[in-house]
Design a protein around this motif. Structure first.
Motif, short mmCIF file in Angstrom:
data_model
loop_
_atom_site.label_atom_id
_atom_site.label_comp_id
_atom_site.label_asym_id
_atom_site.label_seq_id
_atom_site.Cartn_x
_atom_site.Cartn_y
_atom_site.Cartn_z
N ILE A 31 6.29 7.69 -1.26
CA ILE A 31 4.82 7.80 -1.31
C ILE A 31 4.50 9.13 -2.24
CG2 ILE A 31 2.70 8.05 -0.18
CD1 ILE A 31 3.96 6.26 1.99
N ILE A 56 -3.19 3.47 -5.88
CA ILE A 56 -4.48 2.79 -5.74
C ILE A 56 -5.77 3.89 -6.28
CG2 ILE A 56 -5.94 3.13 -3.68
CD1 ILE A 56 -3.79 2.16 -1.87
N THR A 81 -2.47 0.76 -11.81
CA THR A 81 -3.32 1.11 -10.79
C THR A 81 -4.03 -0.18 -9.96
OG1 THR A 81 -4.07 2.96 -11.86
CG2 THR A 81 -5.55 2.38 -10.14
N LEU A 96 -4.33 -1.40 1.20
CA LEU A 96 -3.21 -0.86 1.84
C LEU A 96 -2.03 -1.83 2.19
CD1 LEU A 96 -5.04 1.48 4.62
CD2 LEU A 96 -3.98 2.18 2.42
N THR A 98 -1.29 -4.06 0.03
CA THR A 98 -0.59 -4.31 -1.15
C THR A 98 0.27 -2.97 -1.47
OG1 THR A 98 -2.45 -5.37 -2.07
CG2 THR A 98 -0.86 -4.34 -3.69
N GLY A 99 -0.21 -1.87 -1.09
CA GLY A 99 0.70 -0.72 -1.16
C GLY A 99 1.97 -0.84 -0.23
N TYR A 102 4.48 -3.08 -1.52
CA TYR A 102 5.05 -2.52 -3.17
C TYR A 102 6.19 -1.64 -2.38
CZ TYR A 102 6.07 -0.24 -7.27
OH TYR A 102 6.58 0.20 -8.58
N PHE A 109 4.88 4.77 -4.78
CA PHE A 109 3.49 4.42 -4.56
C PHE A 109 2.86 5.63 -4.56
CE2 PHE A 109 -0.27 3.10 -2.00
CZ PHE A 109 -0.75 1.96 -3.04
N ILE A 111 -0.75 7.74 -3.94
CA ILE A 111 -1.97 7.75 -3.14
C ILE A 111 -2.78 9.33 -3.41
CG2 ILE A 111 -0.98 8.28 -1.03
CD1 ILE A 111 -3.07 6.14 0.10
N LEU A 133 0.50 4.14 5.81
CA LEU A 133 1.52 3.66 4.77
C LEU A 133 2.88 4.22 5.28
CD1 LEU A 133 -0.36 3.80 1.63
CD2 LEU A 133 0.66 1.65 2.69
N SER A 137 5.96 1.88 6.58
CA SER A 137 6.85 1.39 5.61
C SER A 137 8.33 2.24 5.88
CB SER A 137 6.25 2.03 4.24
OG SER A 137 6.20 3.30 4.14
#
Length: 253
Positions: A31, A56, A81, A96, A98-99, A102, A109, A111, A133, A137
């Motif tokens: 991230i 995002i 994006t 979120l 979707t993030g 990924y 990712f 942010i 996240l 994750s």
């Protein structure tokens, strides 16, 4: 791998300098938690990464009219994006999710924890989505500082002016010890403040313990925000003392 449309031209115009490139993991989910000073941030950060990054971004970036609006939307799609409805609720939750999906593929990712661009170059209170996240994750979090993008393209300026831009990467943060606590609001606030503090350390920005969107709305309404600065400044995220050696990074010699 997606690349920024016009990447070579952007490099020529902004000649980005980088500090801490070795802090970006070469593999695995990451991230990138960055300060947010300008629309330029999402265009320039991918230029200095060897790995692909997905962002995002607010849905308004995709709905602009005219030539400038279409160019902005094209750039946003070009850097991968994911549009976010900033009205909150299910739309933001879906973004979120979707993030998170990924990150499960092992990607990077990006942010902006502040949720919107800083109205004045200061660093503002982070929203807790970044903590969710990170905890769910298990991804490493790399604090990122964009330097000078607000000078090249301040809010309200349609086209940026060419100048050197800096990108600073801090050491990766791990929050593995908090796994399973992504619904605990106190943990989410603690982790978010830890991330924002790391961003402040690499950016050298003055911190205001208020949401950027709140201050921006008051400024746009012509209201005096000096009371917010007086009450919410002179501290760091998580009510930590301001680092004595805090300073805005300069290009390496």
């Amino acid at each position: 791998m997606k690349r920024v449309i016009g990447g070579p031209l952007l490099k020529l115009a902004f000649r980005p300098w980088v500090i801490g490139a070795e802090n970006v993991p070469e593999s695995g989910p990451v991230i990138m938690a960055s300060n947010h000073l300008s629309v330029l941030d999402s265009f320039l950060l991918p230029l200095v990464l060897d790995r692909n990054i997905v962002f995002i971004g607010k849905a308004e970036y995709f709905a602009g009219r005219g030539i400038t609006g279409r160019i902005t939307a094209g750039f946003m799609r070009g850097v991968g994006t994911i549009p976010v409805d900033r009205s909150g609720g299910r739309a933001s939750e879906a973004a979120l999710r979707t993030g998170l999906n990924y990150l499960k593929t092992g990607g990077i990712f990006g942010i902006y924890p502040e949720g919107t661009r800083s109205p004045d170059g200061k660093l503002y209170r982070g929203k807790t989505g970044v903590a969710r996240l990170a905890i769910e994750s298990g991804a490493k979090v790399v604090p990122v500082a964009m330097i000078g993008t607000n000078v090249a393209q301040p809010i309200g300026r349609r086209l940026p002016r060419p100048m050197r831009i800096g990108i600073v990467f801090g050491k990766p943060l791990s929050f593995e010890e908090f796994r399973g606590t992504h619904e605990d609001r106190f943990v989410l606030r603690q982790v978010t403040d830890d991330i924002m503090y790391a961003i402040q350390q690499v950016s050298g920005q003055e911190y205001v313990d208020a949401y950027a969107a709140t201050v921006k709305a008051q400024l746009e309404a012509g209201k005096d925000v000096s009371a917010i600065y007086a009450e919410k400044s002179d501290t760091s995220p998580g009510d930590r003392p301001v680092p004595a050696d805090l300073s805005v990074p300069e290009p390496p010699k």
